[in-house]
Design a protein around this motif. Structure first.
Motif, short mmCIF file in Angstrom:
data_model
loop_
_atom_site.label_atom_id
_atom_site.label_comp_id
_atom_site.label_asym_id
_atom_site.label_seq_id
_atom_site.Cartn_x
_atom_site.Cartn_y
_atom_site.Cartn_z
N VAL A 1 0.86 -1.19 0.00
CA VAL A 1 0.00 0.00 0.00
C VAL A 1 0.89 1.24 0.00
CG1 VAL A 1 -1.86 -1.17 1.23
CG2 VAL A 1 -0.16 0.11 2.53
N ASN A 2 0.30 2.37 -0.36
CA ASN A 2 1.03 3.63 -0.37
C ASN A 2 0.22 4.70 0.35
OD1 ASN A 2 3.46 3.08 -1.97
ND2 ASN A 2 2.01 2.63 -3.61
N VAL A 3 0.66 5.03 1.53
CA VAL A 3 0.02 6.09 2.32
C VAL A 3 0.95 7.28 2.43
CG1 VAL A 3 -1.10 6.68 4.50
CG2 VAL A 3 -1.20 4.32 3.67
N LEU A 4 2.18 7.01 2.86
CA LEU A 4 3.19 8.06 2.98
C LEU A 4 4.05 8.04 1.72
CD1 LEU A 4 4.73 10.20 4.60
CD2 LEU A 4 5.94 8.35 5.77
N THR A 5 3.79 8.97 0.81
CA THR A 5 4.52 9.02 -0.46
C THR A 5 5.23 10.35 -0.62
OG1 THR A 5 2.64 9.92 -1.69
CG2 THR A 5 2.80 7.51 -1.53
N LEU B 1 8.05 16.82 2.50
CA LEU B 1 8.79 17.22 3.70
C LEU B 1 8.91 16.07 4.69
CD1 LEU B 1 7.35 20.81 4.36
CD2 LEU B 1 9.45 20.17 3.16
N LEU B 2 7.84 15.31 4.86
CA LEU B 2 7.87 14.16 5.76
C LEU B 2 8.85 13.10 5.26
CD1 LEU B 2 4.25 13.36 7.01
CD2 LEU B 2 6.31 13.64 8.41
N CYS B 3 8.83 12.87 3.95
CA CYS B 3 9.73 11.85 3.38
C CYS B 3 11.19 12.29 3.49
CB CYS B 3 9.35 11.55 1.93
SG CYS B 3 7.79 10.64 1.78
N LYS B 4 11.43 13.58 3.29
CA LYS B 4 12.80 14.11 3.46
C LYS B 4 13.22 13.99 4.92
CE LYS B 4 16.58 16.38 2.43
NZ LYS B 4 17.68 15.70 1.72
N TRP B 5 12.30 14.33 5.83
CA TRP B 5 12.59 14.18 7.26
C TRP B 5 12.90 12.73 7.60
CZ3 TRP B 5 9.53 11.03 10.33
CH2 TRP B 5 9.94 10.95 11.68
#
Length: 226
Positions: free
Chosen positions: A173-177, A183-187
């Motif tokens: 599944v893909n929730v956080l993409t 910004l969240l993914c970079k964090w």
């Protein structure tokens, strides 16, 4: 000082790993005891955490402290070097606010969005996207939630920063993409690559295998229920 410090934890628990990260940031030596929390809880765990019977438990000179956020605050107050909570009262209160938001809202909803099925998953997925949008907004202009260095909120957000990616891959599944939450993914990338964090995260392949089994069990349960 002759202090005795022991951590009762579990290799795949983000709550347990939080405590390890905090202790490493502080440079505090401790003994680690791995718990089989699913099949055979030890006498020590039942003795030191009789209320919840969960990890983590930090035992300091024979005195137990349970619940990961409580333990993190205890660590920060006991060992003053390299603080993980802000010293400013307002900033400290806000850090507690976001930590509570993560544990009470984000973690259970993200878990449901990955591990539930059918309409329940769809509903949880939408709720998770809203919560992640809120976190995305909190990161604007920051490297970490705590500013330029990993702090209390970052440590509490370890489930979002590492576990969610493994669960998504295991379940498909893909929730956080990156497209929706750059910004969240970079964090998350910065968080995982921080040396004190990186050395205290569980092996990804081991997590993937664990969550694939969990997903199969849940899918089988729903199929048999239908």
């Amino acid at each position: 000082m002759g202090e005795e410090l022991k951590l009762l934890g579990a290799w795949g628990s983000p709550f347990s790993r939080r405590v390890e990260i905090a202790l490493k940031i502080k440079g505090v030596e401790y003994e680690y005891s791995e718990e089989d929390i699913f099949h055979n809880k030890s006498a020590s765990l039942l003795k030191y955490n009789p209320v919840h019977k969960k990890v983590p438990v930090l035992v300091h000179n024979g005195t137990p402290i349970a619940e990961s956020q409580v333990i993190l605050e205890y660590i920060d107050e006991t060992w003053k070097d390299n603080p993980i909570l802000p010293r400013d009262p307002y900033e400290r209160a806000m850090a507690r606010f976001w930590a509570k938001f993560l544990d009470e809202k984000c973690t259970p909803t993200l878990w449901k969005s990955c591990m539930s099925v059918g309409p329940e998953r769809e509903k949880a997925h939408e709720e998770a996207r809203e919560l992640l949008s809120t976190l995305e907004g909190e990161l604007k202009g920051k490297k970490f939630f705590g500013g330029e260095t990993v702090g209390f909120v970052d440590i509490v957000a370890d489930f979002v920063g590492y576990w969610v990616g493994a669960i998504q891959e295991a379940v498909g599944v893909n929730v956080l993409t990156e497209d929706e939450f750059p910004l969240l993914c970079k964090w998350a990338e910065e968080f995982q690559n921080c040396p004190v964090v990186k050395e205290n995260l569980p092996p990804r392949d081991k997590l993937l295998a664990f969550f694939k089994v969990q997903a199969e069990v849940i899918t089988s349960f729903y199929k048999n229920k239908a």
